[in-house]
Design a protein around this motif. Structure first.
Motif, PDB file in Angstrom:
ATOM      1  N   ALA A   7       0.917  -1.075   0.161  1.00 43.45           N
ATOM      2  CA  ALA A   7      -0.009  -0.046   0.064  1.00 43.45           C
ATOM      3  C   ALA A   7       0.806   1.225   0.052  1.00 43.45           C
ATOM      4  N   TRP A   8       2.088   1.290   0.632  1.00 42.76           N
ATOM      5  CA  TRP A   8       2.853   2.385   0.730  1.00 42.76           C
ATOM      6  C   TRP A   8       3.526   2.593  -0.619  1.00 42.76           C
ATOM      7  N   VAL A   9       3.985   1.334  -1.665  1.00 38.75           N
ATOM      8  CA  VAL A   9       4.326   1.582  -2.651  1.00 38.75           C
ATOM      9  C   VAL A   9       3.172   2.175  -3.708  1.00 38.75           C
ATOM     10  N   ASP A  10       2.078   1.784  -3.568  1.00 40.44           N
ATOM     11  CA  ASP A  10       0.887   2.426  -4.084  1.00 40.44           C
ATOM     12  C   ASP A  10       0.973   3.898  -4.098  1.00 40.44           C
ATOM     13  N   ARG A  11       1.046   4.267  -2.767  1.00 43.10           N
ATOM     14  CA  ARG A  11       0.733   5.664  -2.351  1.00 43.10           C
ATOM     15  C   ARG A  11       2.013   6.589  -3.092  1.00 43.10           C
ATOM     16  N   MET A  12       3.231   6.051  -3.075  1.00 43.07           N
ATOM     17  CA  MET A  12       4.274   6.776  -3.819  1.00 43.07           C
ATOM     18  C   MET A  12       4.057   6.634  -5.172  1.00 43.07           C
ATOM     19  N   LYS A  13       3.440   5.557  -5.982  1.00 44.77           N
ATOM     20  CA  LYS A  13       3.377   5.712  -7.260  1.00 44.77           C
ATOM     21  C   LYS A  13       2.227   6.791  -7.666  1.00 44.77           C
ATOM     22  N   GLN A  14       1.156   6.687  -6.709  1.00 47.68           N
ATOM     23  CA  GLN A  14      -0.029   7.723  -6.819  1.00 47.68           C
ATOM     24  C   GLN A  14       0.611   8.943  -6.886  1.00 47.68           C
ATOM     25  N   ALA A  15       1.625   9.392  -5.901  1.00 46.04           N
ATOM     26  CA  ALA A  15       2.153  10.864  -5.861  1.00 46.04           C
ATOM     27  C   ALA A  15       3.057  11.147  -6.859  1.00 46.04           C
ATOM     28  N   GLY A  16       3.358  10.133  -7.953  1.00 50.32           N
ATOM     29  CA  GLY A  16       4.410  10.588  -8.960  1.00 50.32           C
ATOM     30  C   GLY A  16       5.518   9.892  -9.114  1.00 50.32           C
ATOM     31  N   PHE A  17       5.748   9.139  -8.079  1.00 45.29           N
ATOM     32  CA  PHE A  17       6.981   8.360  -8.165  1.00 45.29           C
ATOM     33  C   PHE A  17       6.709   7.022  -8.903  1.00 45.29           C
ATOM     34  N   THR A  18       7.098   7.002 -10.132  1.00 43.84           N
ATOM     35  CA  THR A  18       6.665   5.920 -11.087  1.00 43.84           C
ATOM     36  C   THR A  18       7.642   4.903 -11.279  1.00 43.84           C
ATOM     37  N   ARG A  19       8.962   5.081 -11.123  1.00 44.39           N
ATOM     38  CA  ARG A  19      10.115   4.180 -11.343  1.00 44.39           C
ATOM     39  C   ARG A  19      10.356   3.437  -9.924  1.00 44.39           C
ATOM     40  N   VAL A  20       9.328   2.548  -9.519  1.00 43.71           N
ATOM     41  CA  VAL A  20       9.379   1.987  -8.367  1.00 43.71           C
ATOM     42  C   VAL A  20       9.744   0.435  -8.637  1.00 43.71           C
ATOM     43  N   GLU A  21      10.927  -0.003  -7.830  1.00 41.98           N
ATOM     44  CA  GLU A  21      11.200  -1.569  -8.017  1.00 41.98           C
ATOM     45  C   GLU A  21      11.186  -2.002  -6.715  1.00 41.98           C
ATOM     46  N   VAL A  22      10.274  -3.203  -6.513  1.00 43.16           N
ATOM     47  CA  VAL A  22      10.064  -3.949  -5.229  1.00 43.16           C
ATOM     48  C   VAL A  22      10.998  -5.044  -5.105  1.00 43.16           C
TER      49      VAL A  22
END
Length: 114
Positions: A7-22
């Motif tokens: 869910a935190w990763v989703d919030r980061m993506k929603q805020a515009g941090f689109t280059r997320v690697e888990v």
């Protein structure tokens, strides 16, 4: 595999941090310590952005402020798992929490209050 971490990763993506690697691992402790964040500020996940550690449910707005200011620091931490922090939303229930700026020496000061 952790719901609040996802869910935190989703919030980061929603805020515009689109280059997320888990990357899922069993123990974030060694990574957190390598990044300069003492165990006293631990949470359930550790992120890295532009050389800064993001420990726990750090709000995206605080990350943006960090990246604008570029302080000499290890990064930001939200110790524990406070209700209402990004990824820890619980039906409108909230508890006050602080984002800490963790210095290169491992000492922290309040960066933001939520």
């Amino acid at each position: 595999a952790c719901g609040c971490c996802s869910a935190w990763v989703d919030r980061m993506k929603q805020a515009g941090f689109t280059r997320v690697e888990v990357v899922s691992i069993d123990d974030t402790g060694p990574i957190r310590r390598r990044l300069g964040v003492p165990d006293a500020y631990a949470s359930c996940h550790t992120g890295v952005i532009e050389g800064y550690a993001l420990e726990g449910h750090v709000p995206p707005a605080d990350v943006r402020t960090l990246l604008r200011a570029r302080p000499r620091a290890a990064g930001l931490a939200v110790p524990g798992m406070p209700l209402g922090s990004p990824g820890m939303e619980a039906g409108g229930r909230r508890e006050p929490f602080q984002t800490l700026l963790v210095g290169k020496d491992g000492k922290a000061r309040i960066f933001a209050r939520h």
